[in-house]
Design a protein around this motif. Structure first.
Motif, PDB file in Angstrom:
ATOM      1  N   GLY A  17       0.845  -1.493  -0.001  1.00 30.76           N
ATOM      2  CA  GLY A  17       0.415  -0.382  -0.185  1.00 30.76           C
ATOM      3  C   GLY A  17       0.738   1.114   0.093  1.00 30.76           C
ATOM      4  O   GLY A  17       0.261   2.327  -0.140  1.00 30.76           O
ATOM      5  N   SER A  18       2.663   1.047   0.030  1.00 31.94           N
ATOM      6  CA  SER A  18       2.785   2.404  -0.032  1.00 31.94           C
ATOM      7  C   SER A  18       3.472   2.292  -1.244  1.00 31.94           C
ATOM      8  O   SER A  18       4.404   0.839  -1.647  1.00 31.94           O
ATOM      9  CB  SER A  18       3.773   2.712   1.373  1.00 31.94           C
ATOM     10  OG  SER A  18       4.774   3.765   1.214  1.00 31.94           O
ATOM     11  N   SER A  23       9.676   2.205   1.201  1.00 32.63           N
ATOM     12  CA  SER A  23       9.266   2.049   2.710  1.00 32.63           C
ATOM     13  C   SER A  23       9.397   0.484   3.444  1.00 32.63           C
ATOM     14  O   SER A  23       9.750  -0.274   2.763  1.00 32.63           O
ATOM     15  CB  SER A  23       7.393   1.722   1.991  1.00 32.63           C
ATOM     16  OG  SER A  23       6.485   1.338   2.489  1.00 32.63           O
ATOM     17  N   THR A  84       0.265  -2.468   4.152  1.00 36.14           N
ATOM     18  CA  THR A  84       0.461  -1.102   4.144  1.00 36.14           C
ATOM     19  C   THR A  84       0.169  -0.554   5.022  1.00 36.14           C
ATOM     20  O   THR A  84      -0.278  -0.998   6.440  1.00 36.14           O
ATOM     21  CB  THR A  84      -1.189  -0.940   3.557  1.00 36.14           C
ATOM     22  OG1 THR A  84      -1.706   0.048   3.124  1.00 36.14           O
ATOM     23  CG2 THR A  84      -2.404  -1.785   4.265  1.00 36.14           C
ATOM     24  N   GLU A  86      -1.027   2.958   6.741  1.00 30.88           N
ATOM     25  CA  GLU A  86      -1.983   3.678   7.606  1.00 30.88           C
ATOM     26  C   GLU A  86      -2.321   5.361   7.153  1.00 30.88           C
ATOM     27  O   GLU A  86      -0.868   6.574   7.812  1.00 30.88           O
ATOM     28  CB  GLU A  86      -2.166   3.553   8.890  1.00 30.88           C
ATOM     29  CG  GLU A  86      -3.921   4.399   8.981  1.00 30.88           C
ATOM     30  CD  GLU A  86      -4.640   3.722  10.440  1.00 30.88           C
ATOM     31  OE1 GLU A  86      -4.810   3.065  10.608  1.00 30.88           O
ATOM     32  OE2 GLU A  86      -4.345   4.781  11.697  1.00 30.88           O
ATOM     33  N   TYR A  87      -2.791   5.545   5.900  1.00 31.47           N
ATOM     34  CA  TYR A  87      -2.841   6.826   5.933  1.00 31.47           C
ATOM     35  C   TYR A  87      -4.339   7.903   6.554  1.00 31.47           C
ATOM     36  O   TYR A  87      -5.220   7.573   5.726  1.00 31.47           O
ATOM     37  CB  TYR A  87      -2.117   7.397   4.394  1.00 31.47           C
ATOM     38  CG  TYR A  87      -1.294   7.260   3.426  1.00 31.47           C
ATOM     39  CD1 TYR A  87      -0.233   6.416   4.365  1.00 31.47           C
ATOM     40  CD2 TYR A  87      -1.450   6.839   1.957  1.00 31.47           C
ATOM     41  CE1 TYR A  87       0.937   6.098   4.216  1.00 31.47           C
ATOM     42  CE2 TYR A  87       0.086   6.434   1.286  1.00 31.47           C
ATOM     43  CZ  TYR A  87       1.200   6.202   2.789  1.00 31.47           C
ATOM     44  OH  TYR A  87       2.096   5.677   1.989  1.00 31.47           O
ATOM     45  N   ASN A  88      -4.037   9.005   7.206  1.00 27.08           N
ATOM     46  CA  ASN A  88      -5.162   9.588   7.855  1.00 27.08           C
ATOM     47  C   ASN A  88      -5.813   8.620   7.974  1.00 27.08           C
ATOM     48  O   ASN A  88      -7.362   8.735   8.083  1.00 27.08           O
ATOM     49  CB  ASN A  88      -5.415  10.530   6.913  1.00 27.08           C
ATOM     50  CG  ASN A  88      -4.514  11.757   6.790  1.00 27.08           C
ATOM     51  OD1 ASN A  88      -4.079  12.313   6.635  1.00 27.08           O
ATOM     52  ND2 ASN A  88      -4.415  12.023   5.090  1.00 27.08           N
ATOM     53  N   MET A  91      -6.640   3.049   4.693  1.00 25.99           N
ATOM     54  CA  MET A  91      -5.822   2.633   3.950  1.00 25.99           C
ATOM     55  C   MET A  91      -4.942   3.471   2.576  1.00 25.99           C
ATOM     56  O   MET A  91      -6.691   4.923   2.301  1.00 25.99           O
ATOM     57  CB  MET A  91      -6.106   0.890   3.533  1.00 25.99           C
ATOM     58  CG  MET A  91      -7.955   1.803   2.146  1.00 25.99           C
ATOM     59  SD  MET A  91      -8.182  -0.520   1.819  1.00 25.99           S
ATOM     60  CE  MET A  91      -9.368   0.115   1.701  1.00 25.99           C
ATOM     61  N   PRO A  92      -4.398   3.376   1.945  1.00 27.47           N
ATOM     62  CA  PRO A  92      -3.920   4.304   1.045  1.00 27.47           C
ATOM     63  C   PRO A  92      -4.642   4.206  -0.181  1.00 27.47           C
ATOM     64  O   PRO A  92      -5.618   3.260  -0.199  1.00 27.47           O
ATOM     65  CB  PRO A  92      -1.884   4.155   0.687  1.00 27.47           C
ATOM     66  CG  PRO A  92      -1.839   3.038   2.153  1.00 27.47           C
ATOM     67  CD  PRO A  92      -3.334   2.684   2.786  1.00 27.47           C
ATOM     68  N   ALA A  93      -5.053   4.867  -0.808  1.00 28.34           N
ATOM     69  CA  ALA A  93      -5.937   5.420  -1.803  1.00 28.34           C
ATOM     70  C   ALA A  93      -5.405   4.357  -3.105  1.00 28.34           C
ATOM     71  O   ALA A  93      -6.162   3.089  -3.035  1.00 28.34           O
ATOM     72  CB  ALA A  93      -5.653   6.685  -2.546  1.00 28.34           C
ATOM     73  N   THR A 122       3.341   1.153  11.529  1.00 30.32           N
ATOM     74  CA  THR A 122       3.477   2.353  11.363  1.00 30.32           C
ATOM     75  C   THR A 122       3.857   2.503  12.170  1.00 30.32           C
ATOM     76  O   THR A 122       4.497   2.304  13.269  1.00 30.32           O
ATOM     77  CB  THR A 122       1.646   2.913  11.080  1.00 30.32           C
ATOM     78  OG1 THR A 122       0.843   2.561  12.502  1.00 30.32           O
ATOM     79  CG2 THR A 122       1.023   2.381   9.754  1.00 30.32           C
ATOM     80  N   ALA A 131      -7.233   1.316   8.885  1.00 30.38           N
ATOM     81  CA  ALA A 131      -6.542   1.102   7.123  1.00 30.38           C
ATOM     82  C   ALA A 131      -6.577  -0.814   7.382  1.00 30.38           C
ATOM     83  O   ALA A 131      -7.136  -0.552   6.464  1.00 30.38           O
ATOM     84  CB  ALA A 131      -4.502   1.110   7.944  1.00 30.38           C
TER      85      ALA A 131
END
Length: 186
Positions: A17-18, A23, A84, A86-88, A91-93, A122, A131
């Motif tokens: 996911g990155s 990463s 993956t 975690e973004y905000n 899961m990342p877009a 993370t 995520a």
């Protein structure tokens, strides 16, 4: 005459996911690939950055080569693992988009009935838990067989997940759970 045939390797397709080359989650995927037991292939599916955002008309008119390649790699695997960050809080877009492409055609996508698990790291106290929950929910709705217990959300605040024996063992445990998964009898 007896014909000896080598057993077919079990394949786990991995979606990272990155997109960042350095990463930590990519490094975890590479560690699992490099430490895969005999008879298991951990196939890190690259090219997620080349996928356009899913759009049904685009898929119907001329499915992009990157989407065809993704679908083929996942369809050929015995299981699917998302690794993956975690973004905000989600899961990342790029991971969500990959699941969207894998879910089509509806009811017959490459993800349908595929054992699915998720893990990641993370620098937060929860290790990407939200995520990972989102990825499981999205994969389940897309038709994957989300495997109970095939999730590890590892915080990296106090450990290095690339050298921590317990963390590495939990990561391998997710792969083992995916490969041991037996669908429930109908």
């Amino acid at each position: 005459m007896t014909i000896n045939s080598a057993p077919t390797a079990r394949r786990v397709a991995v979606l990272v996911g990155s997109l960042r080359a350095d990463s930590l989650n990519r490094k975890v995927a590479e560690l699992l690939r490099d430490q895969a037991p005999e008879g298991v292939v951990i196939d890190i599916v690259d090219g997620l950055a080349d996928l356009p955002f899913y759009e049904e008309t685009l898929d119907a008119e001329a499915t992009p080569a990157a989407a065809v390649a993704l679908r083929d790699r996942v369809a050929a695997a015995d299981a699917l693992l998302a690794i993956t960050p975690e973004y905000n809080g989600t899961m990342p877009a790029v991971l969500n988009n990959a699941i969207d492409w894998l879910s089509r055609p509806y009811g017959a996508g490459a993800i349908v009935a595929k054992p699915f698990g998720v893990l990641g790291t993370t620098p937060t106290p929860f290790g990407g838990k939200w995520a990972h929950e989102d990825a499981q929910r999205s994969a389940r709705i897309a038709g994957a067989a989300v495997v109970d217990g095939a999730v590890v959300s590892q915080s990296v605040l106090e450990i290095d997940p690339l050298t921590d024996v317990d963390a590495i063992e939990r990561f391998h445990g997710v792969v083992n759970a995916l490969l041991a998964f037996e669908p429930a009898a109908a």
